[in-house]
Structures are given as structure tokens and as C-alpha cells.
Design an enzyme around this catalytic site. Sequence first.
Site, PDB file in Angstrom:
ATOM      1  N   ARG A 248       0.823  -1.203   0.000  1.00 34.02           N
ATOM      2  CA  ARG A 248       0.000   0.000   0.000  1.00 34.02           C
ATOM      3  C   ARG A 248       0.859   1.256   0.000  1.00 34.02           C
ATOM      4  O   ARG A 248       0.433   2.303  -0.440  1.00 34.02           O
ATOM      5  CB  ARG A 248      -0.959  -0.005   1.187  1.00 34.02           C
ATOM      6  CG  ARG A 248      -2.116  -0.962   0.951  1.00 34.02           C
ATOM      7  CD  ARG A 248      -3.169  -0.800   2.001  1.00 34.02           C
ATOM      8  NE  ARG A 248      -2.916  -1.694   3.133  1.00 34.02           N
ATOM      9  CZ  ARG A 248      -3.603  -1.655   4.269  1.00 34.02           C
ATOM     10  NH1 ARG A 248      -4.536  -0.744   4.434  1.00 34.02           N
ATOM     11  NH2 ARG A 248      -3.347  -2.511   5.223  1.00 34.02           N
TER      12      ARG A 248
ATOM     13  N   ASN B 233      -5.482  18.273  37.635  1.00 36.18           N
ATOM     14  CA  ASN B 233      -6.602  18.134  36.712  1.00 36.18           C
ATOM     15  C   ASN B 233      -7.903  18.352  37.476  1.00 36.18           C
ATOM     16  O   ASN B 233      -8.059  17.876  38.593  1.00 36.18           O
ATOM     17  CB  ASN B 233      -6.575  16.737  36.089  1.00 36.18           C
ATOM     18  CG  ASN B 233      -7.462  16.624  34.881  1.00 36.18           C
ATOM     19  OD1 ASN B 233      -8.653  16.913  34.936  1.00 36.18           O
ATOM     20  ND2 ASN B 233      -6.882  16.212  33.767  1.00 36.18           N
TER      21      ASN B 233
ATOM     22  N   HIS C  62      -3.420  31.304  23.782  1.00 33.95           N
ATOM     23  CA  HIS C  62      -4.316  30.260  23.296  1.00 33.95           C
ATOM     24  C   HIS C  62      -3.914  29.715  21.922  1.00 33.95           C
ATOM     25  O   HIS C  62      -4.106  28.538  21.637  1.00 33.95           O
ATOM     26  CB  HIS C  62      -5.748  30.800  23.255  1.00 33.95           C
ATOM     27  CG  HIS C  62      -6.773  29.737  23.078  1.00 33.95           C
ATOM     28  ND1 HIS C  62      -7.255  28.988  24.130  1.00 33.95           N
ATOM     29  CD2 HIS C  62      -7.373  29.263  21.965  1.00 33.95           C
ATOM     30  CE1 HIS C  62      -8.131  28.107  23.668  1.00 33.95           C
ATOM     31  NE2 HIS C  62      -8.218  28.247  22.360  1.00 33.95           N
TER      32      HIS C  62
ATOM     33  N   HIS D  96      -6.274  24.571  23.987  1.00 37.03           N
ATOM     34  CA  HIS D  96      -5.113  25.294  24.525  1.00 37.03           C
ATOM     35  C   HIS D  96      -3.959  24.308  24.794  1.00 37.03           C
ATOM     36  O   HIS D  96      -4.156  23.279  25.421  1.00 37.03           O
ATOM     37  CB  HIS D  96      -5.537  25.988  25.826  1.00 37.03           C
ATOM     38  CG  HIS D  96      -4.590  27.026  26.290  1.00 37.03           C
ATOM     39  ND1 HIS D  96      -4.935  28.363  26.425  1.00 37.03           N
ATOM     40  CD2 HIS D  96      -3.290  26.939  26.659  1.00 37.03           C
ATOM     41  CE1 HIS D  96      -3.889  29.034  26.867  1.00 37.03           C
ATOM     42  NE2 HIS D  96      -2.875  28.190  27.008  1.00 37.03           N
TER      43      HIS D  96
ATOM     44  N   HIS E 121      -1.394  21.990  26.023  1.00 41.86           N
ATOM     45  CA  HIS E 121      -1.114  21.472  27.364  1.00 41.86           C
ATOM     46  C   HIS E 121      -0.672  20.021  27.269  1.00 41.86           C
ATOM     47  O   HIS E 121      -0.873  19.374  26.248  1.00 41.86           O
ATOM     48  CB  HIS E 121      -2.365  21.562  28.241  1.00 41.86           C
ATOM     49  CG  HIS E 121      -3.476  20.635  27.832  1.00 41.86           C
ATOM     50  ND1 HIS E 121      -4.289  20.879  26.738  1.00 41.86           N
ATOM     51  CD2 HIS E 121      -3.897  19.459  28.345  1.00 41.86           C
ATOM     52  CE1 HIS E 121      -5.157  19.892  26.614  1.00 41.86           C
ATOM     53  NE2 HIS E 121      -4.952  19.005  27.577  1.00 41.86           N
TER      54      HIS E 121
END
Length: 340
Positions: free
Chosen positions: A29, A84, A121, A172, A174
Site C-alpha cells: 500500500r 486536573n 491560546h 489550549h 497542554h
Amino acid sequence: MVQPEGRPAMPELRKDPIHGRWVIISTERGRRPSDFVVENQRSAGGFCPLCEGNEEKTPPEVLAYRNNGTSPNKPGWSLRVVPNKFPALRIEGDLNREGEGIYDKMNGIGAHEVVIETPLHQESLATLPLPAIKDVLWAYRERIVDLRRDVRLRFVLVFKNHGVAAGASLEHSHSQIIALPVIPTRVAEEIEGAKNFFKYKDRCVFCDIIRQELNQKKRVVSENNSFLSIAPFASRFPFETWILPKAHYPSFELMEAHLYEEAAQILSDTLHRMNRVLDQPPYNFIIHSSSFPDTEREYYHWHFEIMPKLTKVAGFEWGTGFYINPTPPEDAAEYMKEAK
Ligand SMILES: [Zn+2]
Ligand SMILES: [Zn+2]
């Protein structure tokens, strides 16, 4: 039938020398970068809790690199690490290992932290200037060094999901740090494989791979003084790329300080090449490093694994642990090497 570039139409089974894991390199492939349709949708816009100015929307920071005179959990930072908000594991409590018949369980003790790599951002890890990428790596190091003091913990995983298709729930830039009270199976397999190789040959398998790749040059993506970036021989995924320190370092967090700058340089270089070749693909990267306490010093060798998210893992892979990779790593390395 002869394929483009004279490649035989015969798929190849390749065995990874570390895990003994088999992959099918389906050369017939022979897919090129432009053959991959990359799902690269951006997540919905709107409010971002990781942006500068929204510090009160995250749990209080456990580490931050800040301008002088700014206070914790206020603007004025270049990098923050926060727990978190929806942790997979929690740091408080006792392990309470117990059995229920044949079933073992323990409390979900551990840590789950988010490294906010930039206050801006629109930036991504690849677009950050080198000193900022070095800071990201340094923050990983500081957090691992801190977490490994906790005797309940055995392993810290650092990873990054970039792009919705790679599992990022926030746009954003991280990365995440998860500290675990057990050694995960995948990691244990890799450690075990490296240990067996060492028992047999008295050498580190990763050091051997580095030596051979530097000799053969067929799968080298790039290198600097202290690091090597390669498409591994038994790549599971198209354009899978590993970055290894050329000298034998078992743990990411235990290198000499000056090496993090070079690590940042080659990581940045590799991500740039990948973005160029694959048009900003979603990707995952993972740091593979020793467990605690360090019993693997002789035979384990830390490294980055970067996997652009171009194919889907499906039934065959789940059922066998085999992977089918439509792009030979020699081709992937060639494309990546030429991109600059
Ligand atoms: Zn943001
Ligand atoms: Zn080594």
C-alpha cells in the site's frame, strides 16, 4: 508487480527487538503523506479555562514559571502546572490493597496534573520558542522529581494529546502528568523486554538500536549532539517517531541540566518536520522513562514516542496486539528528513 520506488509487492512482518511485538509493514500500500486525510477539526471556540486571566477556573497551581512580582494563581506566568479538575486518580488517602476473591483492587491513589505550556491560546508546542519548550521539559522534570518522593507511587507517565482526533478535550496547548501506584502493563512489558535483552547480551537494547541506526542512516529523521530522532524499525503507526538520548540515561528526570535544552531542540525540530510533512496532524507523544525506585538503571533507556494520529486502531489490532502500518518507516524517515 513492481511498485513505485521499486518496492516489492510483499508485505513484511517485522519484530520489535524490545517488546517482541510484531507489526505488518504493508509495503504494497506504501502510503505517502498526502494519502492521509487528517481529521484536524478545531474544538468549539468560546471560554478557555487555561488562558491567562482565567486562573481561578483551574485548581490552584502546584508549579508556575512567573514574572517577578506576580502572585500565584494570577496573570503574569509563562507556564503553569495545575491538578486536573477531573482527575483520574487522587493524591489523598491510603492505597488499601485488597482482594475480592481472585480480583485485586486498591484505592485510586495517584496524581493527575495538567501542564499549561503557554499563556497564549493560539500557540502550540511546535510554535513555541526553544526556551519555552525547554521550560515545558523542565517542568516535567520538576514535577516527576517531586512526585517520585511519594513512596506510594511507582511510575509517572508524561503525555500529550494534540488535536481533537488525538483525544485533546481542550484546544489550549497542554500536556498531562499521571502518577500511578502500579507499573502499567505496557510499560512493564517494555522494561521486561529490555531486561531480557540485557541478560542475554549485557548491553542496553536502546543503545544498540542507536548505534545501528546511526550506522545505517536509513531511519534517521534528525540528530543533534546528544539526541537522535528515528522512525523505529517496527513502527506501529505511519510516521511514528522516537527521540532518544544518545548516551545511556534510564530516567528522563535524572539527566544533567544542560541536556534539556538539546532535548527541546530536537523535539521542536521533529515536530516541525512532522507538521511540514503531514500538514499539522493531531498527535500523541509519550515519555517512556524508568519506574521507581530505580531498579532498571542498566538496561532501560528513556525516550519520547511521537505518534501522529493518521490511522484508526481497529479489530485486528485489538484482537492480536499486531499493528498494520501502511507506511514503511524508511519512507517516513525520508520524508521527514527532507522536510525543513
Ligand atoms: Zn486558552
Ligand atoms: Zn541505553
